[in-house]
Scaffold this motif. Structure first.
Motif, PDB file in Angstrom:
ATOM      1  N   TRP A 122      18.725  36.640  33.595  1.00  0.00           N
ATOM      2  CA  TRP A 122      18.355  37.227  32.311  1.00  0.00           C
ATOM      3  C   TRP A 122      16.956  36.754  31.888  1.00  0.00           C
ATOM      4  O   TRP A 122      16.152  37.543  31.395  1.00  0.00           O
ATOM      5  CB  TRP A 122      19.390  36.846  31.255  1.00  0.00           C
ATOM      6  N   LEU A 123      16.676  35.460  32.080  1.00  0.00           N
ATOM      7  CA  LEU A 123      15.342  34.941  31.751  1.00  0.00           C
ATOM      8  C   LEU A 123      14.266  35.649  32.575  1.00  0.00           C
ATOM      9  O   LEU A 123      13.211  36.025  32.045  1.00  0.00           O
ATOM     10  CB  LEU A 123      15.287  33.430  31.997  1.00  0.00           C
ATOM     11  N   LEU A 124      14.511  35.831  33.872  1.00  0.00           N
ATOM     12  CA  LEU A 124      13.554  36.516  34.728  1.00  0.00           C
ATOM     13  C   LEU A 124      13.357  37.964  34.294  1.00  0.00           C
ATOM     14  O   LEU A 124      12.235  38.469  34.256  1.00  0.00           O
ATOM     15  CB  LEU A 124      14.008  36.462  36.191  1.00  0.00           C
ATOM     16  N   GLN A 125      14.460  38.636  33.969  1.00  0.00           N
ATOM     17  CA  GLN A 125      14.406  40.036  33.555  1.00  0.00           C
ATOM     18  C   GLN A 125      13.578  40.210  32.283  1.00  0.00           C
ATOM     19  O   GLN A 125      12.906  41.221  32.107  1.00  0.00           O
ATOM     20  CB  GLN A 125      15.823  40.550  33.342  1.00  0.00           C
ATOM     21  N   HIS A 126      13.600  39.205  31.415  1.00  0.00           N
ATOM     22  CA  HIS A 126      12.865  39.292  30.160  1.00  0.00           C
ATOM     23  C   HIS A 126      11.486  38.619  30.219  1.00  0.00           C
ATOM     24  O   HIS A 126      10.851  38.407  29.185  1.00  0.00           O
ATOM     25  CB  HIS A 126      13.715  38.710  29.027  1.00  0.00           C
ATOM     26  N   GLY A 127      11.044  38.260  31.421  1.00  0.00           N
ATOM     27  CA  GLY A 127       9.694  37.739  31.598  1.00  0.00           C
ATOM     28  C   GLY A 127       9.491  36.282  31.227  1.00  0.00           C
ATOM     29  O   GLY A 127       8.361  35.829  31.101  1.00  0.00           O
ATOM     30  N   TRP A 128      10.557  35.528  31.060  1.00  0.00           N
ATOM     31  CA  TRP A 128      10.449  34.111  30.716  1.00  0.00           C
ATOM     32  C   TRP A 128      10.539  33.279  31.985  1.00  0.00           C
ATOM     33  O   TRP A 128      11.484  32.522  32.213  1.00  0.00           O
ATOM     34  CB  TRP A 128      11.516  33.706  29.713  1.00  0.00           C
TER      35      TRP A 128
ATOM     36  N   VAL B 118      16.022  26.276  37.088  1.00  0.00           N
ATOM     37  CA  VAL B 118      16.315  26.101  38.519  1.00  0.00           C
ATOM     38  C   VAL B 118      15.946  24.689  38.956  1.00  0.00           C
ATOM     39  O   VAL B 118      16.704  24.035  39.682  1.00  0.00           O
ATOM     40  CB  VAL B 118      15.578  27.153  39.372  1.00  0.00           C
ATOM     41  N   GLU B 119      14.788  24.201  38.504  1.00  0.00           N
ATOM     42  CA  GLU B 119      14.366  22.851  38.881  1.00  0.00           C
ATOM     43  C   GLU B 119      15.290  21.785  38.300  1.00  0.00           C
ATOM     44  O   GLU B 119      15.416  20.702  38.858  1.00  0.00           O
ATOM     45  CB  GLU B 119      12.921  22.610  38.439  1.00  0.00           C
ATOM     46  N   ALA B 120      15.961  22.086  37.193  1.00  0.00           N
ATOM     47  CA  ALA B 120      16.909  21.142  36.586  1.00  0.00           C
ATOM     48  C   ALA B 120      18.260  21.184  37.287  1.00  0.00           C
ATOM     49  O   ALA B 120      19.189  20.519  36.867  1.00  0.00           O
ATOM     50  CB  ALA B 120      17.077  21.449  35.099  1.00  0.00           C
ATOM     51  N   GLY B 121      18.340  21.980  38.346  1.00  0.00           N
ATOM     52  CA  GLY B 121      19.578  22.038  39.125  1.00  0.00           C
ATOM     53  C   GLY B 121      20.621  22.971  38.571  1.00  0.00           C
ATOM     54  O   GLY B 121      21.790  22.885  38.934  1.00  0.00           O
ATOM     55  N   GLN B 122      20.224  23.883  37.698  1.00  0.00           N
ATOM     56  CA  GLN B 122      21.194  24.789  37.098  1.00  0.00           C
ATOM     57  C   GLN B 122      21.446  26.036  37.936  1.00  0.00           C
ATOM     58  O   GLN B 122      22.337  26.810  37.623  1.00  0.00           O
ATOM     59  CB  GLN B 122      20.734  25.200  35.703  1.00  0.00           C
ATOM     60  N   GLY B 123      20.673  26.259  38.963  1.00  0.00           N
ATOM     61  CA  GLY B 123      20.859  27.458  39.775  1.00  0.00           C
ATOM     62  C   GLY B 123      20.573  27.159  41.233  1.00  0.00           C
ATOM     63  O   GLY B 123      20.125  26.065  41.593  1.00  0.00           O
ATOM     64  N   ARG B 124      20.827  28.154  42.053  1.00  0.00           N
ATOM     65  CA  ARG B 124      20.558  27.983  43.491  1.00  0.00           C
ATOM     66  C   ARG B 124      19.052  27.817  43.731  1.00  0.00           C
ATOM     67  O   ARG B 124      18.240  28.439  43.078  1.00  0.00           O
ATOM     68  CB  ARG B 124      21.032  29.227  44.268  1.00  0.00           C
ATOM     69  N   THR B 125      18.694  26.995  44.669  1.00  0.00           N
ATOM     70  CA  THR B 125      17.267  26.768  44.957  1.00  0.00           C
ATOM     71  C   THR B 125      16.615  28.015  45.544  1.00  0.00           C
ATOM     72  O   THR B 125      15.407  28.155  45.474  1.00  0.00           O
ATOM     73  CB  THR B 125      17.098  25.578  45.932  1.00  0.00           C
ATOM     74  N   GLU B 126      17.411  28.933  46.080  1.00  0.00           N
ATOM     75  CA  GLU B 126      16.844  30.199  46.580  1.00  0.00           C
ATOM     76  C   GLU B 126      16.194  31.005  45.464  1.00  0.00           C
ATOM     77  O   GLU B 126      15.353  31.852  45.694  1.00  0.00           O
ATOM     78  CB  GLU B 126      17.929  31.055  47.265  1.00  0.00           C
TER      79      GLU B 126
ATOM     80  N   PRO C 118      33.087  35.844  31.745  1.00  0.00           N
ATOM     81  CA  PRO C 118      32.243  34.680  31.453  1.00  0.00           C
ATOM     82  C   PRO C 118      30.937  34.729  32.254  1.00  0.00           C
ATOM     83  O   PRO C 118      30.915  35.196  33.396  1.00  0.00           O
ATOM     84  CB  PRO C 118      33.093  33.489  31.896  1.00  0.00           C
ATOM     85  N   ARG C 119      29.867  34.263  31.632  1.00  0.00           N
ATOM     86  CA  ARG C 119      28.564  34.201  32.296  1.00  0.00           C
ATOM     87  C   ARG C 119      28.360  32.810  32.874  1.00  0.00           C
ATOM     88  O   ARG C 119      28.880  31.829  32.362  1.00  0.00           O
ATOM     89  CB  ARG C 119      27.446  34.493  31.290  1.00  0.00           C
ATOM     90  N   ASP C 120      27.570  32.723  33.932  1.00  0.00           N
ATOM     91  CA  ASP C 120      27.261  31.411  34.497  1.00  0.00           C
ATOM     92  C   ASP C 120      25.759  31.167  34.412  1.00  0.00           C
ATOM     93  O   ASP C 120      25.000  32.000  33.904  1.00  0.00           O
ATOM     94  CB  ASP C 120      27.786  31.280  35.932  1.00  0.00           C
ATOM     95  N   THR C 121      25.315  30.034  34.910  1.00  0.00           N
ATOM     96  CA  THR C 121      23.897  29.678  34.788  1.00  0.00           C
ATOM     97  C   THR C 121      23.009  30.627  35.584  1.00  0.00           C
ATOM     98  O   THR C 121      21.881  30.898  35.167  1.00  0.00           O
ATOM     99  CB  THR C 121      23.658  28.232  35.249  1.00  0.00           C
ATOM    100  N   GLU C 122      23.495  31.134  36.695  1.00  0.00           N
ATOM    101  CA  GLU C 122      22.677  32.075  37.462  1.00  0.00           C
ATOM    102  C   GLU C 122      22.492  33.391  36.717  1.00  0.00           C
ATOM    103  O   GLU C 122      21.438  34.015  36.814  1.00  0.00           O
ATOM    104  CB  GLU C 122      23.274  32.283  38.848  1.00  0.00           C
ATOM    105  N   ASP C 123      23.495  33.812  35.959  1.00  0.00           N
ATOM    106  CA  ASP C 123      23.340  34.987  35.095  1.00  0.00           C
ATOM    107  C   ASP C 123      22.257  34.717  34.057  1.00  0.00           C
ATOM    108  O   ASP C 123      21.431  35.585  33.763  1.00  0.00           O
ATOM    109  CB  ASP C 123      24.653  35.313  34.376  1.00  0.00           C
ATOM    110  N   HIS C 124      22.259  33.507  33.504  1.00  0.00           N
ATOM    111  CA  HIS C 124      21.261  33.138  32.500  1.00  0.00           C
ATOM    112  C   HIS C 124      19.855  33.151  33.107  1.00  0.00           C
ATOM    113  O   HIS C 124      18.917  33.674  32.508  1.00  0.00           O
ATOM    114  CB  HIS C 124      21.585  31.755  31.923  1.00  0.00           C
ATOM    115  N   ILE C 125      19.719  32.607  34.306  1.00  0.00           N
ATOM    116  CA  ILE C 125      18.407  32.584  34.962  1.00  0.00           C
ATOM    117  C   ILE C 125      17.935  34.010  35.263  1.00  0.00           C
ATOM    118  O   ILE C 125      16.768  34.352  35.045  1.00  0.00           O
ATOM    119  CB  ILE C 125      18.460  31.717  36.242  1.00  0.00           C
TER     120      ILE C 125
END
Length: 197
Positions: A171-177, A185-193, A162-169
């Motif tokens: 993936w977004l970074l890897q694809h330039g989004w 991250v600002e919506a609280g879906q990932g670590r603030t780091e 299973p994937r989690d929200t940090e995996d999604h973030i």
């Protein structure tokens, strides 16, 4: 597990609940014998047909993970099979489907299998490494309790989890989004780091 049996056969899926017979006899003798040897029976609680062959099936919380084999597209023309065309193969990429017990598809993903066009449904296996503890507390597995799924073919083994929200973030970074990643991250879906990234 001890309470649910999931069966995938051809294009058919059956979900069965394993139950204990609670009926008791009229006299005390029958009651004590049936209590000592509780009989089990099966109730079919879900049943549906798929548009693909099932090469494997496993539980995923209250959902099902299915390894789908999609045979060649039939264009209606019956051609005489030659040894050359049969060696070339025409099967489609196998897919992982996450579905409900009523065949509501939540997600599908084509798998990166080498030589897939030469394989048949029987060449694939879906193995499941169950986890200890409850299947999903609040919709998520506890850290370290994620189930693993192994998709095995003659030349590859794919490990799925299973994937989690940090995996999604990531993936977004890897694809330039970057904007979407920042919003997540600002919506609280990932670590603030992750804000630095």
């Amino acid at each position: 597990d001890d309470t649910v049996l999931v069966i995938g056969w051809g294009t058919s899926v059956k979900v069965a609940a394993i139950r204990t017979d609670s009926s008791q006899g009229l006299n005390g003798m029958q009651r004590s014998i049936s209590a000592a040897s509780s009989e089990k029976y099966v109730d079919i609680v879900g049943s549906f047909q798929t548009g693909y062959h099932i090469s494997g099936i496993a539980p995923f919380g209250d959902l099902l993970v299915m390894l789908a084999y999609i045979p060649e597209e039939d264009d209606g023309d019956k051609k005489i099979s030659t040894s050359v065309s049969s060696r070339q193969g025409t099967a489609q990429r196998p897919e992982i489907h996450l579905v409900s017990w009523k065949n509501d598809v939540l997600t599908t993903d084509a798998l990166p299998i080498h030589g897939y066009e030469h394989y048949k449904a029987k060449d694939y296996t879906l193995a499941h490494a169950p986890f200890s503890g409850s299947s999903n507390a609040g919709g998520q597995w506890a850290a370290g309790d994620e189930p693993l799924y192994y998709i095995v073919s003659p030349k590859d083994i794919v490990v799925a989890k299973p994937r989690d929200t940090e995996d999604h973030i990531a993936w977004l970074l890897q694809h330039g989004w970057h904007e979407k990643a920042l919003a997540a991250v600002e919506a609280g879906q990932g670590r603030t780091e992750l804000l630095d990234e």
